[in-house]
Motif scaffolding. Structure first.
Motif, PDB file in Angstrom:
ATOM      1  N   LEU A  52      16.606   8.336  33.982  1.00 24.87           N
ATOM      2  CA  LEU A  52      17.916   8.627  33.406  1.00 24.87           C
ATOM      3  C   LEU A  52      18.070  10.122  33.134  1.00 24.87           C
ATOM      4  CD1 LEU A  52      20.628   7.611  32.301  1.00 24.87           C
ATOM      5  CD2 LEU A  52      19.489   7.368  30.074  1.00 24.87           C
ATOM      6  N   ALA A  53      17.081  10.730  32.502  1.00 27.63           N
ATOM      7  CA  ALA A  53      17.159  12.155  32.159  1.00 27.63           C
ATOM      8  C   ALA A  53      17.304  13.025  33.400  1.00 27.63           C
ATOM      9  CB  ALA A  53      15.927  12.568  31.355  1.00 27.63           C
ATOM     10  N   SER A  54      16.478  12.776  34.396  1.00 25.47           N
ATOM     11  CA  SER A  54      16.532  13.609  35.599  1.00 25.47           C
ATOM     12  C   SER A  54      17.830  13.399  36.366  1.00 25.47           C
ATOM     13  CB  SER A  54      15.312  13.360  36.496  1.00 25.47           C
ATOM     14  OG  SER A  54      15.254  12.013  36.901  1.00 25.47           O
ATOM     15  N   CYS A  55      18.331  12.182  36.399  1.00 20.05           N
ATOM     16  CA  CYS A  55      19.587  11.908  37.089  1.00 20.05           C
ATOM     17  C   CYS A  55      20.748  12.622  36.400  1.00 20.05           C
ATOM     18  CB  CYS A  55      19.835  10.407  37.152  1.00 20.05           C
ATOM     19  SG  CYS A  55      21.299   9.970  38.124  1.00 20.05           S
ATOM     20  N   LYS A  56      20.777  12.572  35.073  1.00 17.18           N
ATOM     21  CA  LYS A  56      21.839  13.266  34.337  1.00 17.18           C
ATOM     22  C   LYS A  56      21.790  14.770  34.613  1.00 17.18           C
ATOM     23  CE  LYS A  56      22.842  10.208  30.485  1.00 17.18           C
ATOM     24  NZ  LYS A  56      24.303  10.287  30.549  1.00 17.18           N
ATOM     25  N   ALA A  57      20.601  15.356  34.585  1.00 15.92           N
ATOM     26  CA  ALA A  57      20.460  16.790  34.829  1.00 15.92           C
ATOM     27  C   ALA A  57      20.916  17.159  36.242  1.00 15.92           C
ATOM     28  CB  ALA A  57      19.017  17.226  34.603  1.00 15.92           C
ATOM     29  N   ILE A  58      20.470  16.411  37.220  1.00 14.37           N
ATOM     30  CA  ILE A  58      20.833  16.706  38.610  1.00 14.37           C
ATOM     31  C   ILE A  58      22.332  16.532  38.825  1.00 14.37           C
ATOM     32  CG2 ILE A  58      20.573  15.906  40.990  1.00 14.37           C
ATOM     33  CD1 ILE A  58      17.599  15.250  40.197  1.00 14.37           C
ATOM     34  N   THR A  59      22.909  15.472  38.276  1.00 12.57           N
ATOM     35  CA  THR A  59      24.347  15.222  38.419  1.00 12.57           C
ATOM     36  C   THR A  59      25.154  16.373  37.834  1.00 12.57           C
ATOM     37  OG1 THR A  59      23.998  12.826  38.384  1.00 12.57           O
ATOM     38  CG2 THR A  59      26.210  13.613  37.834  1.00 12.57           C
ATOM     39  N   VAL A  60      24.779  16.817  36.646  1.00 12.92           N
ATOM     40  CA  VAL A  60      25.481  17.924  35.989  1.00 12.92           C
ATOM     41  C   VAL A  60      25.321  19.212  36.790  1.00 12.92           C
ATOM     42  CG1 VAL A  60      25.376  19.436  33.960  1.00 12.92           C
ATOM     43  CG2 VAL A  60      25.478  16.955  33.671  1.00 12.92           C
ATOM     44  N   GLN A  61      24.111  19.495  37.265  1.00 15.78           N
ATOM     45  CA  GLN A  61      23.880  20.715  38.033  1.00 15.78           C
ATOM     46  C   GLN A  61      24.686  20.722  39.336  1.00 15.78           C
ATOM     47  OE1 GLN A  61      19.570  20.252  37.892  1.00 15.78           O
ATOM     48  NE2 GLN A  61      19.430  22.278  36.941  1.00 15.78           N
ATOM     49  N   MET A  62      24.742  19.586  40.005  1.00  9.20           N
ATOM     50  CA  MET A  62      25.504  19.496  41.251  1.00  9.20           C
ATOM     51  C   MET A  62      26.993  19.734  40.995  1.00  9.20           C
ATOM     52  SD  MET A  62      23.549  16.282  43.026  1.00  9.20           S
ATOM     53  CE  MET A  62      24.333  16.324  44.614  1.00  9.20           C
ATOM     54  N   TYR A  63      27.500  19.147  39.936  1.00  8.54           N
ATOM     55  CA  TYR A  63      28.912  19.307  39.592  1.00  8.54           C
ATOM     56  C   TYR A  63      29.213  20.769  39.264  1.00  8.54           C
ATOM     57  CZ  TYR A  63      33.465  18.430  37.457  1.00  8.54           C
ATOM     58  OH  TYR A  63      34.805  18.440  37.159  1.00  8.54           O
ATOM     59  N   ALA A  64      28.393  21.370  38.420  1.00  3.69           N
ATOM     60  CA  ALA A  64      28.609  22.767  38.034  1.00  3.69           C
ATOM     61  C   ALA A  64      28.526  23.693  39.245  1.00  3.69           C
ATOM     62  CB  ALA A  64      27.594  23.188  36.972  1.00  3.69           C
ATOM     63  N   LYS A  65      27.606  23.420  40.135  1.00  9.46           N
ATOM     64  CA  LYS A  65      27.468  24.239  41.340  1.00  9.46           C
ATOM     65  C   LYS A  65      28.713  24.118  42.217  1.00  9.46           C
ATOM     66  CE  LYS A  65      24.450  25.142  45.247  1.00  9.46           C
ATOM     67  NZ  LYS A  65      23.199  24.821  45.911  1.00  9.46           N
ATOM     68  N   ARG A  66      29.194  22.885  42.391  1.00 13.69           N
ATOM     69  CA  ARG A  66      30.383  22.661  43.208  1.00 13.69           C
ATOM     70  C   ARG A  66      31.605  23.373  42.610  1.00 13.69           C
ATOM     71  NH1 ARG A  66      30.948  17.221  43.191  1.00 13.69           N
ATOM     72  NH2 ARG A  66      32.822  17.196  41.946  1.00 13.69           N
ATOM     73  N   LYS A  67      31.702  23.374  41.281  1.00 11.29           N
ATOM     74  CA  LYS A  67      32.821  24.033  40.593  1.00 11.29           C
ATOM     75  C   LYS A  67      32.595  25.535  40.419  1.00 11.29           C
ATOM     76  CE  LYS A  67      35.582  20.611  39.428  1.00 11.29           C
ATOM     77  NZ  LYS A  67      37.006  20.617  39.727  1.00 11.29           N
ATOM     78  N   GLN A  68      31.389  25.997  40.766  1.00 11.70           N
ATOM     79  CA  GLN A  68      30.987  27.395  40.597  1.00 11.70           C
ATOM     80  C   GLN A  68      31.069  27.826  39.132  1.00 11.70           C
ATOM     81  OE1 GLN A  68      33.270  29.677  43.476  1.00 11.70           O
ATOM     82  NE2 GLN A  68      32.045  28.880  45.159  1.00 11.70           N
ATOM     83  N   TRP A  69      30.596  26.933  38.251  1.00 12.08           N
ATOM     84  CA  TRP A  69      30.553  27.215  36.823  1.00 12.08           C
ATOM     85  C   TRP A  69      29.216  27.881  36.499  1.00 12.08           C
ATOM     86  CZ3 TRP A  69      32.663  22.097  34.261  1.00 12.08           C
ATOM     87  CH2 TRP A  69      34.021  21.998  34.538  1.00 12.08           C
ATOM     88  N   PRO A  70      29.174  28.719  35.475  1.00 11.35           N
ATOM     89  CA  PRO A  70      27.959  29.480  35.161  1.00 11.35           C
ATOM     90  C   PRO A  70      26.903  28.700  34.361  1.00 11.35           C
ATOM     91  CG  PRO A  70      29.702  30.096  33.648  1.00 11.35           C
ATOM     92  CD  PRO A  70      30.306  29.121  34.632  1.00 11.35           C
ATOM     93  N   LEU A  71      26.556  27.529  34.841  1.00 13.52           N
ATOM     94  CA  LEU A  71      25.483  26.753  34.212  1.00 13.52           C
ATOM     95  C   LEU A  71      24.163  27.337  34.697  1.00 13.52           C
ATOM     96  CD1 LEU A  71      24.478  24.287  32.550  1.00 13.52           C
ATOM     97  CD2 LEU A  71      24.570  22.975  34.692  1.00 13.52           C
ATOM     98  N   GLU A  72      23.381  27.871  33.771  1.00 14.60           N
ATOM     99  CA  GLU A  72      22.106  28.495  34.145  1.00 14.60           C
ATOM    100  C   GLU A  72      20.943  27.522  34.046  1.00 14.60           C
ATOM    101  OE1 GLU A  72      22.007  31.862  31.537  1.00 14.60           O
ATOM    102  OE2 GLU A  72      23.685  32.834  32.566  1.00 14.60           O
TER     103      GLU A  72
END
Length: 140
Positions: A52-72
């Motif tokens: 669950l933890a890894s899926c949530k992290a990957i999902t959020v990172q993919m979304y932020a990357k697609r939106k070009q948001w500054p998630l570090e």
């Protein structure tokens, strides 16, 4: 169909299991010490929670990357309450910490998106069917 995961019992350990997953060098599981395990490796519940933890992290990172948001970076903490597991209740509390110059709206949206990760949906919405049978090459 994906390559199957194979679990092999470690003969010199009470409950330690070696897990073979494609492209992974070494992965192990064990029973908790309180149940007779050595306690050196994650137990099956840990792997459930980690999924669950890894899926949530990957999902959020993919979304932020697609939106070009500054998630570090993202940190996910999962706290388990399994006191009522035998009664059919297993509770996970998840805390997300986002690093980066994100707006409050972006942070709120990422929190929302984390709830759409495939593992959470599988855990909460899917009907899972498990068919267990002996392997054709199992020792008789």
């Amino acid at each position: 169909m994906r390559t199957p995961i194979t679990l092999i019992s470690e003969r010199n350990s009470a409950f330690r299991q070696r897990i073979e997953v494609e492209s992974v060098e070494a992965l192990y599981a064990d029973a908790p010490k309180v149940l007779g395990g050595e306690g050196h490796d994650p137990d099956p519940h840990d792997y459930f929670d980690m999924a669950l933890a890894s899926c949530k992290a990957i999902t959020v990172q993919m979304y932020a990357k697609r939106k070009q948001w500054p998630l570090e970076a993202i940190s996910v903490t999962v706290a388990r309450d399994d006191r009522k597991e035998r009664e059919g209740e297993y509770s996970l509390e998840v805390h997300l910490a986002f690093d980066g110059p994100l707006s409050d709206e972006q942070r709120e949206r990422l929190l929302e998106i984390s709830g759409r990760c495939p593992i959470q949906r599988l855990m909460t919405e899917a009907t899972v069917t498990i068919n267990t049978r002996p392997s054709a090459d199992a020792a008789q």
